[in-house]
Design a protein around this motif. Structure first.
Motif, PDB file in Angstrom:
ATOM      1  N   VAL A 130       0.838  -1.198   0.000  1.00  8.38           N
ATOM      2  CA  VAL A 130       0.000   0.000   0.000  1.00  8.38           C
ATOM      3  C   VAL A 130       0.874   1.249   0.000  1.00  8.38           C
ATOM      4  CG1 VAL A 130      -1.647   1.367   1.351  1.00  8.38           C
ATOM      5  CG2 VAL A 130      -1.970  -1.111   1.125  1.00  8.38           C
ATOM      6  N   LEU A 131       1.858   1.293   0.878  1.00  6.48           N
ATOM      7  CA  LEU A 131       2.723   2.464   0.974  1.00  6.48           C
ATOM      8  C   LEU A 131       3.540   2.655  -0.295  1.00  6.48           C
ATOM      9  CD1 LEU A 131       3.849   4.796   2.630  1.00  6.48           C
ATOM     10  CD2 LEU A 131       5.465   3.209   3.681  1.00  6.48           C
ATOM     11  N   ARG A 132       4.057   1.555  -0.839  1.00  7.29           N
ATOM     12  CA  ARG A 132       4.854   1.640  -2.067  1.00  7.29           C
ATOM     13  C   ARG A 132       4.035   2.250  -3.202  1.00  7.29           C
ATOM     14  NH1 ARG A 132       6.073  -3.157  -2.155  1.00  7.29           N
ATOM     15  NH2 ARG A 132       8.168  -3.114  -1.250  1.00  7.29           N
ATOM     16  N   GLU A 133       2.801   1.793  -3.378  1.00  3.30           N
ATOM     17  CA  GLU A 133       1.950   2.323  -4.449  1.00  3.30           C
ATOM     18  C   GLU A 133       1.511   3.750  -4.144  1.00  3.30           C
ATOM     19  OE1 GLU A 133      -1.119  -0.141  -6.153  1.00  3.30           O
ATOM     20  OE2 GLU A 133      -0.206  -1.959  -5.316  1.00  3.30           O
ATOM     21  N   LEU A 134       1.214   4.029  -2.881  1.00  2.00           N
ATOM     22  CA  LEU A 134       0.779   5.376  -2.509  1.00  2.00           C
ATOM     23  C   LEU A 134       1.863   6.399  -2.817  1.00  2.00           C
ATOM     24  CD1 LEU A 134      -1.449   7.070  -1.035  1.00  2.00           C
ATOM     25  CD2 LEU A 134      -0.119   6.713   1.058  1.00  2.00           C
ATOM     26  N   ARG A 135       3.116   6.050  -2.547  1.00  2.00           N
ATOM     27  CA  ARG A 135       4.207   7.013  -2.734  1.00  2.00           C
ATOM     28  C   ARG A 135       4.512   7.305  -4.203  1.00  2.00           C
ATOM     29  NH1 ARG A 135       3.158   9.105   1.127  1.00  2.00           N
ATOM     30  NH2 ARG A 135       4.206   9.097   3.158  1.00  2.00           N
ATOM     31  N   THR A 136       3.916   6.566  -5.127  1.00  2.00           N
ATOM     32  CA  THR A 136       4.107   6.885  -6.545  1.00  2.00           C
ATOM     33  C   THR A 136       3.297   8.112  -6.955  1.00  2.00           C
ATOM     34  OG1 THR A 136       2.294   5.445  -7.311  1.00  2.00           O
ATOM     35  CG2 THR A 136       4.487   4.447  -7.103  1.00  2.00           C
ATOM     36  N   HIS A 137       2.327   8.495  -6.125  1.00  2.00           N
ATOM     37  CA  HIS A 137       1.485   9.630  -6.515  1.00  2.00           C
ATOM     38  C   HIS A 137       1.042  10.515  -5.358  1.00  2.00           C
ATOM     39  CE1 HIS A 137      -2.124   7.603  -4.943  1.00  2.00           C
ATOM     40  NE2 HIS A 137      -1.634   6.498  -5.467  1.00  2.00           N
ATOM     41  N   SER A 138       1.438  10.190  -4.130  1.00  2.00           N
ATOM     42  CA  SER A 138       0.947  10.963  -2.989  1.00  2.00           C
ATOM     43  C   SER A 138       1.987  11.050  -1.880  1.00  2.00           C
ATOM     44  CB  SER A 138      -0.323  10.307  -2.428  1.00  2.00           C
ATOM     45  OG  SER A 138      -0.731  10.928  -1.216  1.00  2.00           O
ATOM     46  N   ILE A 173      11.919  -1.157   6.826  1.00  2.00           N
ATOM     47  CA  ILE A 173      11.338  -1.214   5.478  1.00  2.00           C
ATOM     48  C   ILE A 173      10.309  -0.110   5.298  1.00  2.00           C
ATOM     49  CG2 ILE A 173       9.900  -2.579   3.915  1.00  2.00           C
ATOM     50  CD1 ILE A 173      11.229  -5.080   5.091  1.00  2.00           C
ATOM     51  N   GLY A 174       9.456   0.093   6.314  1.00  2.00           N
ATOM     52  CA  GLY A 174       8.445   1.136   6.224  1.00  2.00           C
ATOM     53  C   GLY A 174       9.048   2.512   6.023  1.00  2.00           C
ATOM     54  N   LEU A 175      10.090   2.825   6.775  1.00  2.00           N
ATOM     55  CA  LEU A 175      10.754   4.127   6.635  1.00  2.00           C
ATOM     56  C   LEU A 175      11.436   4.244   5.281  1.00  2.00           C
ATOM     57  CD1 LEU A 175      12.224   4.393  10.236  1.00  2.00           C
ATOM     58  CD2 LEU A 175      10.393   5.814   9.292  1.00  2.00           C
ATOM     59  N   GLU A 176      12.036   3.157   4.800  1.00  3.93           N
ATOM     60  CA  GLU A 176      12.681   3.185   3.491  1.00  3.93           C
ATOM     61  C   GLU A 176      11.673   3.455   2.375  1.00  3.93           C
ATOM     62  OE1 GLU A 176      14.659  -0.571   3.283  1.00  3.93           O
ATOM     63  OE2 GLU A 176      16.586   0.273   3.913  1.00  3.93           O
ATOM     64  N   LEU A 177      10.439   2.981   2.554  1.00  6.40           N
ATOM     65  CA  LEU A 177       9.405   3.161   1.534  1.00  6.40           C
ATOM     66  C   LEU A 177       8.732   4.520   1.612  1.00  6.40           C
ATOM     67  CD1 LEU A 177       7.702  -0.372   1.607  1.00  6.40           C
ATOM     68  CD2 LEU A 177       9.183   0.563  -0.181  1.00  6.40           C
ATOM     69  N   LEU A 187      15.620   8.455  12.540  1.00  5.33           N
ATOM     70  CA  LEU A 187      16.473   9.497  11.978  1.00  5.33           C
ATOM     71  C   LEU A 187      17.448   8.938  10.961  1.00  5.33           C
ATOM     72  CD1 LEU A 187      17.394  11.874  14.939  1.00  5.33           C
ATOM     73  CD2 LEU A 187      16.118  12.440  12.880  1.00  5.33           C
ATOM     74  N   ASP A 188      18.040   7.792  11.286  1.00  3.97           N
ATOM     75  CA  ASP A 188      19.008   7.191  10.369  1.00  3.97           C
ATOM     76  C   ASP A 188      18.375   6.913   9.011  1.00  3.97           C
ATOM     77  OD1 ASP A 188      20.836   7.177  12.465  1.00  3.97           O
ATOM     78  OD2 ASP A 188      20.273   5.164  13.095  1.00  3.97           O
ATOM     79  N   MET A 189      17.136   6.400   9.036  1.00  3.44           N
ATOM     80  CA  MET A 189      16.472   6.054   7.786  1.00  3.44           C
ATOM     81  C   MET A 189      16.053   7.298   7.008  1.00  3.44           C
ATOM     82  SD  MET A 189      16.985   2.963   8.011  1.00  3.44           S
ATOM     83  CE  MET A 189      16.361   2.711   6.349  1.00  3.44           C
ATOM     84  N   HIS A 190      15.605   8.344   7.706  1.00  2.00           N
ATOM     85  CA  HIS A 190      15.237   9.576   7.008  1.00  2.00           C
ATOM     86  C   HIS A 190      16.464  10.240   6.392  1.00  2.00           C
ATOM     87  CE1 HIS A 190      11.115   9.355   8.160  1.00  2.00           C
ATOM     88  NE2 HIS A 190      11.347   9.504   9.451  1.00  2.00           N
ATOM     89  N   VAL A 191      17.590  10.212   7.092  1.00  2.00           N
ATOM     90  CA  VAL A 191      18.825  10.772   6.536  1.00  2.00           C
ATOM     91  C   VAL A 191      19.277   9.958   5.337  1.00  2.00           C
ATOM     92  CG1 VAL A 191      21.285  11.144   6.977  1.00  2.00           C
ATOM     93  CG2 VAL A 191      19.592  11.877   8.664  1.00  2.00           C
ATOM     94  N   SER A 192      19.167   8.637   5.422  1.00  2.00           N
ATOM     95  CA  SER A 192      19.521   7.777   4.296  1.00  2.00           C
ATOM     96  C   SER A 192      18.670   8.109   3.072  1.00  2.00           C
ATOM     97  CB  SER A 192      19.340   6.303   4.692  1.00  2.00           C
ATOM     98  OG  SER A 192      19.592   5.454   3.600  1.00  2.00           O
ATOM     99  N   SER A 193      17.382   8.330   3.303  1.00  2.00           N
ATOM    100  CA  SER A 193      16.493   8.685   2.199  1.00  2.00           C
ATOM    101  C   SER A 193      16.864  10.043   1.602  1.00  2.00           C
ATOM    102  CB  SER A 193      15.043   8.708   2.690  1.00  2.00           C
ATOM    103  OG  SER A 193      14.158   9.059   1.643  1.00  2.00           O
ATOM    104  N   LEU A 194      17.215  11.001   2.456  1.00  2.00           N
ATOM    105  CA  LEU A 194      17.638  12.316   1.966  1.00  2.00           C
ATOM    106  C   LEU A 194      18.898  12.199   1.116  1.00  2.00           C
ATOM    107  CD1 LEU A 194      17.050  14.596   5.089  1.00  2.00           C
ATOM    108  CD2 LEU A 194      15.931  14.811   2.853  1.00  2.00           C
ATOM    109  N   ARG A 195      19.852  11.412   1.558  1.00  2.00           N
ATOM    110  CA  ARG A 195      21.078  11.230   0.775  1.00  2.00           C
ATOM    111  C   ARG A 195      20.765  10.665  -0.601  1.00  2.00           C
ATOM    112  NH1 ARG A 195      24.204   8.600   5.905  1.00  2.00           N
ATOM    113  NH2 ARG A 195      25.373  10.461   6.593  1.00  2.00           N
ATOM    114  N   ARG A 196      19.855   9.718  -0.638  1.00  2.00           N
ATOM    115  CA  ARG A 196      19.488   9.096  -1.912  1.00  2.00           C
ATOM    116  C   ARG A 196      18.793  10.099  -2.841  1.00  2.00           C
ATOM    117  NH1 ARG A 196      16.651   5.595   0.130  1.00  2.00           N
ATOM    118  NH2 ARG A 196      14.570   6.363  -0.289  1.00  2.00           N
ATOM    119  N   LYS A 197      17.897  10.896  -2.288  1.00  2.00           N
ATOM    120  CA  LYS A 197      17.125  11.826  -3.111  1.00  2.00           C
ATOM    121  C   LYS A 197      17.935  13.049  -3.535  1.00  2.00           C
ATOM    122  CE  LYS A 197      12.508  10.649  -1.364  1.00  2.00           C
ATOM    123  NZ  LYS A 197      11.270  11.173  -0.725  1.00  2.00           N
ATOM    124  N   LEU A 198      18.841  13.498  -2.678  1.00  2.00           N
ATOM    125  CA  LEU A 198      19.609  14.708  -2.971  1.00  2.00           C
ATOM    126  C   LEU A 198      20.870  14.431  -3.777  1.00  2.00           C
ATOM    127  CD1 LEU A 198      19.344  16.530   0.482  1.00  2.00           C
ATOM    128  CD2 LEU A 198      18.011  16.984  -1.584  1.00  2.00           C
TER     129      LEU A 198
END
Length: 226
Positions: free
Chosen positions: A60-68, A86-90, A192-203
Motif C-alpha cells: 500500500v505504501l509503495r503504491e501510494l508514494r508513486t502519486h501521494s 522497510i516502512g521508513l525506506e518506503l 532518523l538514520d532512515m530519514h537521513v539515508s532517504s535524503l542522501r538518496r534523493k539529494l
C-alpha cells in the motif's frame, strides 16, 4: 485520519479514542480499500498496519508514494525491527510497534500533523536557504536541486531544514529528533538514520562529488558547507 488495520476490534477501539481527542476517523480493513481511500484526498494522515489482506501495508505504501505524499504512520510487529526499517525506506513518516499505547499514538499523530501543516511565521515565509546547488524555500516547504524540485515527505523536509539551518555544524541526534520529529530520541530508534539515508538518496552528492550529509559517529549529523 484513515485508520487501516484488519483487526476490527482494535480499529473500533482506536477510532473511539482518537475521536475523543478531536480527530475525525475513517477505517479500512484491507490493503485495497486503504489504498483507494488514501488516494481520495480526504485525509490528513493514514495509520497503516503492515499485516493486512489483499495488499499488505508495504505494498500500500509503495503504491501510494508513486502519486501521494500523504503522511503515513506505520504500525509494525513489536519484535520485527526490519518492518520499521522497510516502512521508513518506503517513505513512512514514522512508526509504532503493536500493540501501541493510544496516548502515544495520538502524540505521534499530532507531531506528524504539525510537521505536515508547518505553520511558518511571517518573518520566515520568504526565507530561502541556499547551499551550493540546493535551495530550501521555508514559506512553501519546497526543495530544489539545480533548479529542479526534489520531492520529500514532510518528515524528510523537517530533517533537512534542521540540518541546513545548522550547516557546517554537527547536530546531535537528540536535538535533531526533537526539532524534526517532535519527540525525544529513544534507544534503538532508527527513524532518523532512515530519514537521513532517504535524503542522501534523493539529494545525491554535492556538485564536487562529496557527501552532503556526514555522519559524526556517536554524535549526530552535519550538512556539509561546500
Amino acid at each position: 485520519i484513515l485508520l487501516a488495520d484488519d483487526d476490527a476490534e482494535l480499529t473500533n477501539m482506536l477510532a473511539e479514542y482518537l475521536g475523543s481527542e478531536g480527530l475525525a476517523v475513517d477505517t479500512a480493513h484491507d490493503g485495497e480499500a486503504a489504498l483507494a481511500k488514501a488516494g481520495s484526498g480526504e485525509f490528513d494522515l493514514m495509520v497503516l498496519d503492515v499485516m493486512m489482506p489483499k495488499k499488505n501495508g508495504f505494498d500500500v505504501l509503495r503504491e501510494l508514494r508513486t502519486h501521494s505524499l500523504l503522511p503515513v504512520l506505520m504500525l509494525t510487529a513489536r519484535d520485527e525491527d526490519v518492518d520499521s526499517i522497510i516502512g521508513l525506506e518506503l517513505g513512512a513518516d514514522d512508526y509504532l510497534p503493536k500493540p501501541c499505547n493510544p496516548r502515544v499514538l495520538v502524540a505521534r499523530i499530532r507531531a506528524i500533523l504539525r510537521r505536515a501543516a508547518a505553520p511558518v511565521a511571517d518573518a520566515d515565509a520568504s526565507v530561502v536557504l541556499t547551499l551550493a546547488d540546493l535551495e530550501l524555500h521555508a514559506g512553501t516547504r519546497q526543495v530544489r536541486r539545480d533548479g529542479q524540485p526534489v520531492v520529500l515527505t514532510s518528515t524528510e523536509y523537517s530533517v533537512l531544514e534542521a540540518l541546513l539551518r545548522a550547516a557546517g555544524h554537527v547536530v546531535s541526534k537528540a536535538e535533531l529528533s526533537e526539532r524534526a520529529l517532535g519527540r525525544k530520541l529513544t534507544r534503538y530508534d532508527r527513524s532518523l538514520d532512515m530519514h537521513v539515508s532517504s535524503l542522501r538518496r534523493k539529494l545525491g552528492a554535492l556538485p564536487g562529488g562529496g557527501e552532503r550529509i556526514q555522519t559524526v559517529r556517536g554524535v549526530g549529523y552535519q550538512y556539509v558547507r561546500a
